[in-house]
Design a protein around this motif. Structure first.
Motif, PDB file in Angstrom:
ATOM      1  N   UNK A 129       2.605  -7.266   7.093  1.00 30.61           N
ATOM      2  CA  UNK A 129       2.348  -6.972   5.684  1.00 30.61           C
ATOM      3  C   UNK A 129       3.381  -7.726   4.861  1.00 30.61           C
ATOM      4  N   UNK A 130       2.944  -8.390   3.777  1.00 31.30           N
ATOM      5  CA  UNK A 130       3.842  -9.291   3.054  1.00 31.30           C
ATOM      6  C   UNK A 130       4.822  -8.597   2.122  1.00 31.30           C
ATOM      7  N   UNK A 131       4.648  -7.297   1.840  1.00 27.68           N
ATOM      8  CA  UNK A 131       5.590  -6.633   0.940  1.00 27.68           C
ATOM      9  C   UNK A 131       5.167  -5.230   0.586  1.00 27.68           C
ATOM     10  N   UNK A 132       5.779  -4.685  -0.445  1.00 25.17           N
ATOM     11  CA  UNK A 132       5.566  -3.295  -0.835  1.00 25.17           C
ATOM     12  C   UNK A 132       4.131  -3.049  -1.294  1.00 25.17           C
ATOM     13  N   UNK A 133       3.650  -1.848  -1.040  1.00 25.63           N
ATOM     14  CA  UNK A 133       2.277  -1.499  -1.399  1.00 25.63           C
ATOM     15  C   UNK A 133       2.237  -0.528  -2.579  1.00 25.63           C
ATOM     16  N   UNK A 134       1.108  -0.560  -3.294  1.00 24.63           N
ATOM     17  CA  UNK A 134       0.851   0.405  -4.357  1.00 24.63           C
ATOM     18  C   UNK A 134       1.391   0.043  -5.722  1.00 24.63           C
ATOM     19  N   UNK A 135       2.083  -1.098  -5.847  1.00 24.99           N
ATOM     20  CA  UNK A 135       2.698  -1.451  -7.132  1.00 24.99           C
ATOM     21  C   UNK A 135       1.653  -1.591  -8.239  1.00 24.99           C
ATOM     22  N   UNK A 136       0.564  -2.289  -7.938  1.00 23.78           N
ATOM     23  CA  UNK A 136      -0.461  -2.505  -8.965  1.00 23.78           C
ATOM     24  C   UNK A 136      -1.115  -1.184  -9.372  1.00 23.78           C
ATOM     25  N   UNK A 137      -1.479  -0.390  -8.390  1.00 19.22           N
ATOM     26  CA  UNK A 137      -2.154   0.871  -8.693  1.00 19.22           C
ATOM     27  C   UNK A 137      -1.329   1.784  -9.577  1.00 19.22           C
ATOM     28  N   UNK A 138      -0.047   1.926  -9.275  1.00 20.87           N
ATOM     29  CA  UNK A 138       0.798   2.809 -10.070  1.00 20.87           C
ATOM     30  C   UNK A 138       1.124   2.183 -11.419  1.00 20.87           C
ATOM     31  N   UNK A 146      -3.492  -3.238  -4.517  1.00 17.97           N
ATOM     32  CA  UNK A 146      -2.452  -4.263  -4.614  1.00 17.97           C
ATOM     33  C   UNK A 146      -3.113  -5.547  -5.091  1.00 17.97           C
ATOM     34  N   UNK A 147      -2.360  -6.388  -5.791  1.00 20.61           N
ATOM     35  CA  UNK A 147      -2.928  -7.651  -6.271  1.00 20.61           C
ATOM     36  C   UNK A 147      -2.031  -8.847  -5.964  1.00 20.61           C
ATOM     37  N   UNK A 148      -1.031  -8.654  -5.106  1.00 20.21           N
ATOM     38  CA  UNK A 148      -0.173  -9.766  -4.748  1.00 20.21           C
ATOM     39  C   UNK A 148       0.409  -9.610  -3.356  1.00 20.21           C
ATOM     40  N   UNK A 149      -0.348  -8.952  -2.480  1.00 19.42           N
ATOM     41  CA  UNK A 149       0.089  -8.730  -1.112  1.00 19.42           C
ATOM     42  C   UNK A 149      -1.003  -9.200  -0.150  1.00 19.42           C
ATOM     43  N   UNK A 150      -0.595  -9.496   1.081  1.00 21.09           N
ATOM     44  CA  UNK A 150      -1.569  -9.862   2.104  1.00 21.09           C
ATOM     45  C   UNK A 150      -1.205  -9.234   3.440  1.00 21.09           C
ATOM     46  N   UNK A 151      -2.216  -9.089   4.264  1.00 24.35           N
ATOM     47  CA  UNK A 151      -2.063  -8.697   5.657  1.00 24.35           C
ATOM     48  C   UNK A 151      -2.370  -9.927   6.505  1.00 24.35           C
ATOM     49  N   UNK A 152      -1.483 -10.259   7.419  1.00 20.64           N
ATOM     50  CA  UNK A 152      -1.690 -11.367   8.347  1.00 20.64           C
ATOM     51  C   UNK A 152      -1.704 -10.819   9.765  1.00 20.64           C
ATOM     52  N   UNK A 177       7.423 -16.439   5.827  1.00 17.60           N
ATOM     53  CA  UNK A 177       7.112 -15.497   4.751  1.00 17.60           C
ATOM     54  C   UNK A 177       8.363 -15.054   4.009  1.00 17.60           C
ATOM     55  N   UNK A 178       9.432 -14.812   4.723  1.00 15.15           N
ATOM     56  CA  UNK A 178      10.652 -14.293   4.108  1.00 15.15           C
ATOM     57  C   UNK A 178      11.314 -15.296   3.177  1.00 15.15           C
ATOM     58  N   UNK A 179      10.977 -16.583   3.310  1.00 13.02           N
ATOM     59  CA  UNK A 179      11.539 -17.609   2.427  1.00 13.02           C
ATOM     60  C   UNK A 179      10.742 -17.772   1.142  1.00 13.02           C
ATOM     61  N   UNK A 180       9.595 -17.091   1.039  1.00 12.18           N
ATOM     62  CA  UNK A 180       8.739 -17.195  -0.138  1.00 12.18           C
ATOM     63  C   UNK A 180       8.944 -15.965  -1.024  1.00 12.18           C
ATOM     64  N   UNK A 181       9.001 -16.135  -2.352  1.00  9.09           N
ATOM     65  CA  UNK A 181       9.206 -14.974  -3.236  1.00  9.09           C
ATOM     66  C   UNK A 181       8.169 -13.876  -3.051  1.00  9.09           C
ATOM     67  N   UNK A 182       6.937 -14.244  -2.665  1.00 10.58           N
ATOM     68  CA  UNK A 182       5.877 -13.235  -2.514  1.00 10.58           C
ATOM     69  C   UNK A 182       5.830 -12.671  -1.099  1.00 10.58           C
ATOM     70  N   UNK A 183       6.760 -13.088  -0.243  1.00 12.74           N
ATOM     71  CA  UNK A 183       6.805 -12.549   1.116  1.00 12.74           C
ATOM     72  C   UNK A 183       8.175 -12.071   1.533  1.00 12.74           C
ATOM     73  N   UNK A 184       9.089 -11.931   0.573  1.00 14.48           N
ATOM     74  CA  UNK A 184      10.474 -11.629   0.909  1.00 14.48           C
ATOM     75  C   UNK A 184      10.672 -10.207   1.426  1.00 14.48           C
ATOM     76  N   UNK A 185       9.686  -9.339   1.255  1.00 15.20           N
ATOM     77  CA  UNK A 185       9.765  -7.982   1.799  1.00 15.20           C
ATOM     78  C   UNK A 185       8.782  -7.780   2.957  1.00 15.20           C
TER      79      UNK A 185
END
Length: 334
Positions: A167-176, A267-273, A287-295
């Motif tokens: 998982x590329x990062x935190x979940x639920x940010x967009x929904x909340x 979510x609108x900026x996360x992915x599952x790989x 992934x960890x070197x990219x701003x959208x995958x740092x978590x």
């Protein structure tokens, strides 16, 4: 059931059943039957990815974005989930009579800025205006075309036993973030939507792992529904560890207060790989070197059984079935 419910549009179980029983039955063909985020079309010079989506988010302006940015990012991400390089977009606008022109200018400027950042061109469009009361301010449709590089074959049907789930990062940010606008919730720190284009993150992943199996962005229906869709497509099982799933403190607190489960929030900026186990370290490093995958986190593993099911190992040590979203959680979320 002889009527459409709000729950049919939430990306969960009812929507999945509607797609299978009605739309797929009516429009069935081998390309559509894959049920991926974008269609993979073979042409003489390679493979195209084609996707379309509609955006009805309420409110149209929210912390971290607006309906225009969301529309561009959403279609770019759907193309990217097939491993494609997004190239061209079309835009259709349905605008309610009386919508403020300055707001429309803000939205179109946001779309243009996001498209330029991504490197895609908006090459066609359409505008319709409907009578006041016939729509809710503004709805947007986008369609996109991208090119899939030679040798790339990413699909929700490709997961194999032994693969790792990332998982590329935190979940639920967009929904909340959307819910906070509607209900005027206040947080000690600013909580914004994670709305973002993921094409560069995907490109970095494919550079180190061209034989990546699956990609999917967990939008409506959340992470839980997305994992179930992948398990059903690939006819495999999954075991996910709850303690490994990153959730922001503000999101967790809001969920506890409101009785929501972050696993089902959009979510609108996360992915599952889903990647071969031997490639996990390389993918994580990219992934960890990219701003959208740092978590990014490895949150689970693919297993042969139970086929089509996702099991969650909870933080208290029990195991439960993690099902698709059932019912309506938050309407008009994207």
């Amino acid at each position: 059931m002889d009527r459409i419910l709000l729950a049919h549009g939430n990306g969960g179980k009812l929507g999945y059943e509607l797609i299978k029983s009605l739309f797929l039955a009516s429009f069935n063909n081998p390309v559509l039957a894959q049920l991926d985020d974008a269609a993979r079309i073979e042409i003489a010079s390679g493979h195209l990815a084609i996707s379309t989506d509609c955006y009805v988010v309420n409110p149209p302006f929210f912390p971290g974005g607006d309906i225009g940015k969301l529309a561009i990012c959403g279609t770019v991400n759907d193309l990217s989930m097939r491993g494609a390089k997004p190239l061209y977009l079309t835009v259709g606008l349905i605008i309610e009579e009386g919508f403020p022109l300055p707001d429309l200018e803000t939205i179109t400027a946001s779309m243009a800025t996001t498209a330029n950042e991504v490197g895609v061109q908006i090459v066609a469009g359409d505008t319709k205006v409907v009578e006041k009361g016939s729509a809710d301010r503004i709805f947007i449709n986008t369609a996109g075309i991208g090119m899939i590089p030679e040798g790339i074959n990413v699909s929700g049907a490709n997961a194999r036993p032994g693969d790792k789930v990332i998982l590329s990062g935190t979940i639920g940010d967009h929904g909340i973030a959307i819910l906070s606008c509607r209900e005027e919730l206040a947080f000690r720190t600013t909580l914004e939507s994670d709305c973002a284009p993921l094409n560069q993150l995907v490109s970095q992943i494919l550079q180190v792992c061209p034989h990546l199996h699956c990609l999917r962005d967990p939008t409506r229906g959340g992470l839980a529904t997305t994992l179930n869709e992948l398990a059903i497509q690939s006819q495999v099982g999954m075991v996910i560890e709850e303690a490994r799933i990153p959730v922001r403190e503000e999101v967790q607190g809001a969920c506890e207060m409101l009785g929501l489960d972050p696993l089902y929030l959009a979510n609108e900026g996360k992915l599952v790989a889903i990647v071969p186990a031997s490639e996990t370290d390389k993918v994580m490093e990219a992934m960890l070197t990219n701003p959208w995958g740092q978590n990014a986190r490895v949150i689970g593993e693919v297993q042969a059984s139970p086929s089509g099911m996702v099991l969650l190992k909870t933080e208290v040590g029990s195991t439960r079935i993690l099902d698709m979203l059932s019912g309506e959680l938050l309407p008009r979320i994207c």
